[in-house]
Design a protein around this motif. Structure first.
Motif, mmCIF file in Angstrom:
data_model
loop_
_atom_site.group_PDB
_atom_site.id
_atom_site.type_symbol
_atom_site.label_atom_id
_atom_site.label_comp_id
_atom_site.label_asym_id
_atom_site.label_seq_id
_atom_site.Cartn_x
_atom_site.Cartn_y
_atom_site.Cartn_z
ATOM 1 N N GLU A 37 84.811 -34.961 -28.322
ATOM 2 C CA GLU A 37 83.838 -35.649 -27.471
ATOM 3 C C GLU A 37 83.067 -36.771 -28.164
ATOM 4 O O GLU A 37 82.468 -37.598 -27.491
ATOM 5 N N SER A 38 83.043 -36.784 -29.493
ATOM 6 C CA SER A 38 82.230 -37.758 -30.225
ATOM 7 C C SER A 38 83.086 -38.543 -31.205
ATOM 8 O O SER A 38 83.862 -37.953 -31.957
ATOM 9 N N PRO A 39 82.938 -39.872 -31.225
ATOM 10 C CA PRO A 39 83.679 -40.663 -32.207
ATOM 11 C C PRO A 39 83.110 -40.441 -33.607
ATOM 12 O O PRO A 39 81.900 -40.397 -33.798
ATOM 13 N N VAL A 40 83.997 -40.236 -34.570
ATOM 14 C CA VAL A 40 83.608 -40.074 -35.965
ATOM 15 C C VAL A 40 84.406 -41.090 -36.766
ATOM 16 O O VAL A 40 85.620 -41.197 -36.603
ATOM 17 N N PHE A 41 83.720 -41.845 -37.621
ATOM 18 C CA PHE A 41 84.380 -42.872 -38.417
ATOM 19 C C PHE A 41 84.314 -42.500 -39.889
ATOM 20 O O PHE A 41 83.233 -42.231 -40.414
ATOM 21 N N VAL A 42 85.489 -42.462 -40.538
ATOM 22 C CA VAL A 42 85.577 -42.191 -41.966
ATOM 23 C C VAL A 42 85.978 -43.501 -42.622
ATOM 24 O O VAL A 42 87.048 -44.039 -42.326
ATOM 25 N N ASN A 43 85.103 -44.031 -43.480
ATOM 26 C CA ASN A 43 85.341 -45.332 -44.122
ATOM 27 C C ASN A 43 85.693 -46.392 -43.074
ATOM 28 O O ASN A 43 86.646 -47.147 -43.225
ATOM 29 N N GLU A 44 84.928 -46.407 -41.990
ATOM 30 C CA GLU A 44 85.018 -47.380 -40.902
ATOM 31 C C GLU A 44 86.276 -47.251 -40.030
ATOM 32 O O GLU A 44 86.546 -48.107 -39.204
ATOM 33 N N THR A 45 87.056 -46.176 -40.206
ATOM 34 C CA THR A 45 88.230 -45.930 -39.382
ATOM 35 C C THR A 45 88.005 -44.657 -38.585
ATOM 36 O O THR A 45 87.658 -43.627 -39.164
ATOM 37 N N GLN A 46 88.201 -44.724 -37.268
ATOM 38 C CA GLN A 46 87.966 -43.533 -36.449
ATOM 39 C C GLN A 46 88.969 -42.447 -36.813
ATOM 40 O O GLN A 46 90.161 -42.707 -36.958
ATOM 41 N N ASP A 47 88.477 -41.223 -36.985
ATOM 42 C CA ASP A 47 89.333 -40.098 -37.348
ATOM 43 C C ASP A 47 88.795 -38.837 -36.693
ATOM 44 O O ASP A 47 87.627 -38.515 -36.846
ATOM 45 N N GLN A 48 89.627 -38.144 -35.951
ATOM 46 C CA GLN A 48 89.191 -36.941 -35.233
ATOM 47 C C GLN A 48 89.844 -35.673 -35.789
ATOM 48 O O GLN A 48 89.755 -34.620 -35.189
ATOM 49 N N ARG A 49 90.491 -35.767 -36.951
ATOM 50 C CA ARG A 49 91.186 -34.604 -37.529
ATOM 51 C C ARG A 49 90.206 -33.766 -38.342
ATOM 52 O O ARG A 49 89.679 -34.227 -39.340
ATOM 53 N N ARG A 50 89.998 -32.521 -37.914
ATOM 54 C CA ARG A 50 89.023 -31.691 -38.630
ATOM 55 C C ARG A 50 89.517 -31.332 -40.024
ATOM 56 O O ARG A 50 88.733 -30.980 -40.884
ATOM 57 N N GLY A 51 90.823 -31.448 -40.284
ATOM 58 C CA GLY A 51 91.371 -31.168 -41.605
ATOM 59 C C GLY A 51 91.411 -32.380 -42.521
ATOM 60 O O GLY A 51 91.863 -32.290 -43.661
ATOM 61 N N LYS A 52 90.931 -33.518 -42.056
ATOM 62 C CA LYS A 52 90.907 -34.750 -42.852
ATOM 63 C C LYS A 52 90.121 -34.498 -44.131
ATOM 64 O O LYS A 52 88.993 -34.000 -44.094
ATOM 65 N N LYS A 53 90.727 -34.813 -45.283
ATOM 66 C CA LYS A 53 90.059 -34.584 -46.566
ATOM 67 C C LYS A 53 89.102 -35.726 -46.873
ATOM 68 O O LYS A 53 89.478 -36.898 -46.808
ATOM 69 N N LEU A 54 87.876 -35.362 -47.211
ATOM 70 C CA LEU A 54 86.854 -36.332 -47.591
ATOM 71 C C LEU A 54 86.582 -36.181 -49.087
ATOM 72 O O LEU A 54 86.428 -35.066 -49.585
ATOM 73 N N TYR A 55 86.515 -37.301 -49.774
ATOM 74 C CA TYR A 55 86.314 -37.302 -51.216
ATOM 75 C C TYR A 55 84.990 -37.976 -51.565
ATOM 76 O O TYR A 55 84.460 -38.749 -50.755
#
Length: 75
Positions: A37-55
């Protein structure tokens, strides 16, 4: 709006874990619904994967919620 720093003690954190740690969602069960339901941007790229690895150094921006930076806690 200033970026809030979120400390991790591991090499990375998943987006789902991050959302709980940053108090964006109250429980893991809410992560999937929140991401759908909510846009989330990782390093300015939209990403909706809850398993996306953040460093450490990654920037997470959630419109109407806030901006966050992942940092590594030295132990």
């Amino acid at each position: 709006m200033a970026s809030e720093e979120i400390e991790i003690r591991t090499d990375y954190i998943t987006l789902g874990q991050f959302l709980k740690l940053a108090n964006v969602v109250e429980s893991g069960g809410m992560v999937k619904l929140f991401l759908s339901e909510s846009p989330v941007f990782v390093n300015e790229t939209q990403d909706q994967r809850r398993g996306k690895k953040l460093y450490p150094g990654d920037s997470i921006s959630i419109p109407e919620v806030g901006t966050y930076t992942v940092i590594k806690k030295n132990v």
